[in-house]
Design a protein around this motif. Sequence first.
Motif, PDB file in Angstrom:
ATOM      1  N   VAL A  76      -1.627  17.660  68.233  1.00  0.00           N
ATOM      2  CA  VAL A  76      -2.543  17.798  67.374  1.00  0.00           C
ATOM      3  C   VAL A  76      -2.458  18.712  66.356  1.00  0.00           C
ATOM      4  O   VAL A  76      -1.820  19.526  66.045  1.00  0.00           O
ATOM      5  N   HIS A  77      -2.650  17.414  65.282  1.00  0.00           N
ATOM      6  CA  HIS A  77      -2.820  17.867  63.603  1.00  0.00           C
ATOM      7  C   HIS A  77      -3.526  18.046  62.744  1.00  0.00           C
ATOM      8  O   HIS A  77      -4.884  16.526  62.442  1.00  0.00           O
ATOM      9  N   GLY A  78      -3.816  18.491  61.773  1.00  0.00           N
ATOM     10  CA  GLY A  78      -4.730  18.812  60.928  1.00  0.00           C
ATOM     11  C   GLY A  78      -5.971  18.521  60.776  1.00  0.00           C
ATOM     12  O   GLY A  78      -6.864  17.773  60.344  1.00  0.00           O
ATOM     13  N   ASN A  79      -6.628  19.076  61.762  1.00  0.00           N
ATOM     14  CA  ASN A  79      -8.151  19.136  62.145  1.00  0.00           C
ATOM     15  C   ASN A  79      -8.535  20.742  61.790  1.00  0.00           C
ATOM     16  O   ASN A  79      -7.608  21.297  61.662  1.00  0.00           O
ATOM     17  N   GLN A  80      -9.925  19.948  61.663  1.00  0.00           N
ATOM     18  CA  GLN A  80     -10.047  21.730  61.591  1.00  0.00           C
ATOM     19  C   GLN A  80     -10.979  22.085  62.387  1.00  0.00           C
ATOM     20  O   GLN A  80     -12.320  21.662  63.570  1.00  0.00           O
ATOM     21  N   PHE A  81     -10.807  23.122  63.060  1.00  0.00           N
ATOM     22  CA  PHE A  81     -11.958  23.873  64.609  1.00  0.00           C
ATOM     23  C   PHE A  81     -12.470  24.751  64.282  1.00  0.00           C
ATOM     24  O   PHE A  81     -12.047  25.947  63.554  1.00  0.00           O
ATOM     25  N   VAL A  82     -14.156  24.490  64.339  1.00  0.00           N
ATOM     26  CA  VAL A  82     -15.218  25.251  64.105  1.00  0.00           C
ATOM     27  C   VAL A  82     -16.005  25.491  64.655  1.00  0.00           C
ATOM     28  O   VAL A  82     -16.219  25.508  65.387  1.00  0.00           O
ATOM     29  N   ASN A  83     -16.058  27.128  64.783  1.00  0.00           N
ATOM     30  CA  ASN A  83     -16.588  27.975  66.203  1.00  0.00           C
ATOM     31  C   ASN A  83     -16.784  27.375  67.444  1.00  0.00           C
ATOM     32  O   ASN A  83     -17.538  26.949  67.706  1.00  0.00           O
ATOM     33  N   CYS A  84     -15.560  27.556  67.657  1.00  0.00           N
ATOM     34  CA  CYS A  84     -15.104  26.473  69.389  1.00  0.00           C
ATOM     35  C   CYS A  84     -14.476  27.644  70.293  1.00  0.00           C
ATOM     36  O   CYS A  84     -14.516  28.823  69.795  1.00  0.00           O
ATOM     37  N   GLY A  85     -14.218  27.890  71.408  1.00  0.00           N
ATOM     38  CA  GLY A  85     -14.330  28.288  72.196  1.00  0.00           C
ATOM     39  C   GLY A  85     -15.096  29.710  71.746  1.00  0.00           C
ATOM     40  O   GLY A  85     -15.188  31.045  72.168  1.00  0.00           O
ATOM     41  N   ASN A  86     -16.399  29.387  71.331  1.00  0.00           N
ATOM     42  CA  ASN A  86     -17.225  30.301  71.148  1.00  0.00           C
ATOM     43  C   ASN A  86     -18.064  31.217  72.506  1.00  0.00           C
ATOM     44  O   ASN A  86     -19.064  32.178  72.490  1.00  0.00           O
ATOM     45  N   SER A  87     -17.261  30.834  74.283  1.00  0.00           N
ATOM     46  CA  SER A  87     -17.871  31.411  75.025  1.00  0.00           C
ATOM     47  C   SER A  87     -17.311  32.558  75.742  1.00  0.00           C
ATOM     48  O   SER A  87     -16.911  32.977  76.648  1.00  0.00           O
ATOM     49  N   GLY A  88     -15.633  32.628  75.210  1.00  0.00           N
ATOM     50  CA  GLY A  88     -14.625  33.557  75.126  1.00  0.00           C
ATOM     51  C   GLY A  88     -13.320  32.984  75.618  1.00  0.00           C
ATOM     52  O   GLY A  88     -12.838  33.309  76.359  1.00  0.00           O
ATOM     53  N   THR A  89     -13.050  31.903  75.706  1.00  0.00           N
ATOM     54  CA  THR A  89     -11.762  30.829  75.734  1.00  0.00           C
ATOM     55  C   THR A  89     -11.051  30.633  74.615  1.00  0.00           C
ATOM     56  O   THR A  89     -11.423  31.133  73.511  1.00  0.00           O
ATOM     57  N   SER A  90      -9.967  30.234  74.738  1.00  0.00           N
ATOM     58  CA  SER A  90      -8.858  29.870  73.137  1.00  0.00           C
ATOM     59  C   SER A  90     -10.068  28.137  73.239  1.00  0.00           C
ATOM     60  O   SER A  90     -10.198  28.375  73.312  1.00  0.00           O
ATOM     61  N   VAL A  91      -9.584  28.400  72.443  1.00  0.00           N
ATOM     62  CA  VAL A  91      -9.778  26.738  71.080  1.00  0.00           C
ATOM     63  C   VAL A  91      -8.996  26.069  71.557  1.00  0.00           C
ATOM     64  O   VAL A  91      -9.178  24.678  71.566  1.00  0.00           O
ATOM     65  N   LEU A  92      -7.330  26.667  72.040  1.00  0.00           N
ATOM     66  CA  LEU A  92      -6.481  25.293  72.391  1.00  0.00           C
ATOM     67  C   LEU A  92      -5.678  25.726  73.502  1.00  0.00           C
ATOM     68  O   LEU A  92      -5.195  26.797  73.492  1.00  0.00           O
ATOM     69  N   GLN A  93      -5.667  24.952  74.650  1.00  0.00           N
ATOM     70  CA  GLN A  93      -5.077  25.416  75.591  1.00  0.00           C
ATOM     71  C   GLN A  93      -4.095  24.638  75.862  1.00  0.00           C
ATOM     72  O   GLN A  93      -4.897  23.532  76.055  1.00  0.00           O
ATOM     73  N   LEU A  94      -2.683  24.859  75.790  1.00  0.00           N
ATOM     74  CA  LEU A  94      -1.538  23.614  75.878  1.00  0.00           C
ATOM     75  C   LEU A  94      -1.105  23.940  77.037  1.00  0.00           C
ATOM     76  O   LEU A  94       0.223  24.498  77.242  1.00  0.00           O
ATOM     77  N   ASP A  95      -0.361  22.832  78.123  1.00  0.00           N
ATOM     78  CA  ASP A  95       1.230  23.142  78.517  1.00  0.00           C
ATOM     79  C   ASP A  95       2.105  22.989  78.056  1.00  0.00           C
ATOM     80  O   ASP A  95       2.281  22.206  76.881  1.00  0.00           O
ATOM     81  N   GLN A  96       2.894  23.605  78.050  1.00  0.00           N
ATOM     82  CA  GLN A  96       4.116  23.355  77.903  1.00  0.00           C
ATOM     83  C   GLN A  96       4.747  21.834  78.135  1.00  0.00           C
ATOM     84  O   GLN A  96       4.269  21.716  79.192  1.00  0.00           O
TER      85      GLN A  96
END
Length: 680
Positions: A602-622
């Motif tokens: 996941v590289h070079g993206n713009q994440f604007v106003n995401c996760g706005n229901s109280g979650t994280s913007v990005l969630q990734l497994d190890q």
Amino acid sequence: MALSIIQIFRDYVTNGIPSSGNHKPAKSEIRSWGAWVESIISSFLSNGGLVYTSRAALFADLAHAANSSAWVIGDATAAYNGVYMKAGASGTGSWSRVADLPYSFVQLVDAGAGTANAIQLTSTIPTSQSVLRVANVFEPNAGNVTISENGGTARPLLTNSGNQISAGGLLANMMIVYIDDGVSFRLLSDQVSAAIVAAAEGFANAAASSASDAADSAAAAAASAAGVDLPPIASDRMLVDNAAGTVRESKTFSEVNDLLEKSTWAFDNNTLYKSRSNKDRWLDSYRLAEELNFTGGGATATDATVLQGLFLRARATGGEIILPRGDIKLEAPVILYNFANKKVRIRGQGDGATRFLNSSAGQQWFQIGQAGGGRTSDILLEGFSCAPSVSMSDAGSVFYMRNTTDVTFRDIVVSAVRNGWSMGVGAGATNDVIYTSIEGCGGASSGTSGVAMIRLGSGGILQVGGNSHRWNANGGHTFMEHGDTTYNWDGLYVYGQFFEHFGKYVYSHGKGIVNAEWTGGQMDRATIFFQLQPDSGISGDNTNWNIHDTQLLGFGNVGQGDYGLLTAHGTGNVNNVRFTDNIVKGLTNRAVFTTSGDGVKVHGNQFVNCGNSGTSVLQLDQPPANGVVSVTGNDIYLGNNAAGSNYTYGIDWVGSTNARRKSFGNNVVAGSSGAENGTA
């Protein structure tokens, strides 16, 4: 005053006396007469050009100065027509006729209103003694001839020498030239010359006809000598020599047309009032509208049969089928299978101009290729739309493809349909549908559907490109789905497309899609934009995905932008998935959500106003022991909202810390719980 035209062009030195010798007009007299005519015209024009349709109308108008001139043209009394001059001051005085109308000649018409010997002529210009007359002859005369001009008094028509016209001296369609000598009309060329010329022409025609008859007789004799047996005469048939040149056969028009179709010669197919063939040889094109049983979608339900029959003819040699304007209703599937290595193009008049309709809910409209036999190839469908006249069920599909290669769809719009394209679904072998291109197409679905707009089964190399039309739905429809549990899809390339409110844009839950690229364009609203998640128990592989340089836009409400990229796997792999340089905005849940990702970047993206229901913007497994996951160079922020509200973490790692994950260079405006959770 100049001499009259009759005097200048008289036949003899002494008028009416042939023994005085032929008269040659003097140029000085001609110039004098011409100057006189010009002076009259000049005078007329200088006075404003007064014209009256009767002498009575002229005499009633005295409001003109002395020496004013006027024309009377059209008076019922021929002698009243002419050039007039005014005497006396304006309001008094009188008009007097001073000359004939200055026409050099008048053309008259014999429309057959009179009889053969009493000719009635009409003209649009009044005649006078000073003009030459030119007229046609409607029918031959049987004796002495009189002529009446424009309903006037009949006068004898005499020869040049002053004698009566003999019977047959005037022939039908002759043109005569004559003058008015004050008492009678006189021909300028004698009847004897005209009759001689006509007789000579008749002899020439008779001689030519005789020669033609002789040639025909000779040909008939030669045919008889050669033993040619001519078939009996029958209505609406033609004689055709056979290929060996030994027999002359009687053929119907249809049979002759078939022979011409097989030859190198063709009818003109574009010129009005000329015969038209079923095929334009120079274009190798066939026209559906010219097929005998084509109805244009009408009452007899023959259009699918007719179109399929025309396709079978086109594929034999390759060519183009031209569809007409209007609706074409298909009573059954049109089966297009082509394994003759001949290219076939089916072209309509454009979206909205040519439209196909179905007849039943579960119908396949076009079945392209067959499961058994050779592989169908080299078909191009272009320039039409498809819309159901009967609402489709999930069993129906517009283009059902099996065992194909190199099939192209261009400028096609499917409206209010459930499944637009079904490719290799239900196939019994790998790579069932390959090398398919969907160019400049579009589609719409306003309802809920249990099947996708594009269904993928066994196959690969699908290209969806061009932006002539957009794709839109109402939230209840998946755009592209792969659910085959036996075979995967290898090669998917989507470029520059514009979408609005599909439930999911890609849903890969079967054996998997490998080697895919999705770039450019824009996607508005979705529950999940990209879902790479095989069903439980399916060993599917979604690998080598590159999603980049596109926009994923939610509207901040659940169901209108929840997840951006969601990856998971059953017993297979989710590997080498790149989500780079995208703009992701307004998602209520996670913009990227991966579980057990073996290789995710996941590289070079713009994440604007995401996760706005109280979650994280990005969630990734190890990452697992042999995998790698990297999150680098991203911007995560809330636009105009205050920092620390809405989302919890910008990046939330799940599982035990793993050194094979990378996270650096991210610009995160901290959420309510922090910028990143579970860092190494």
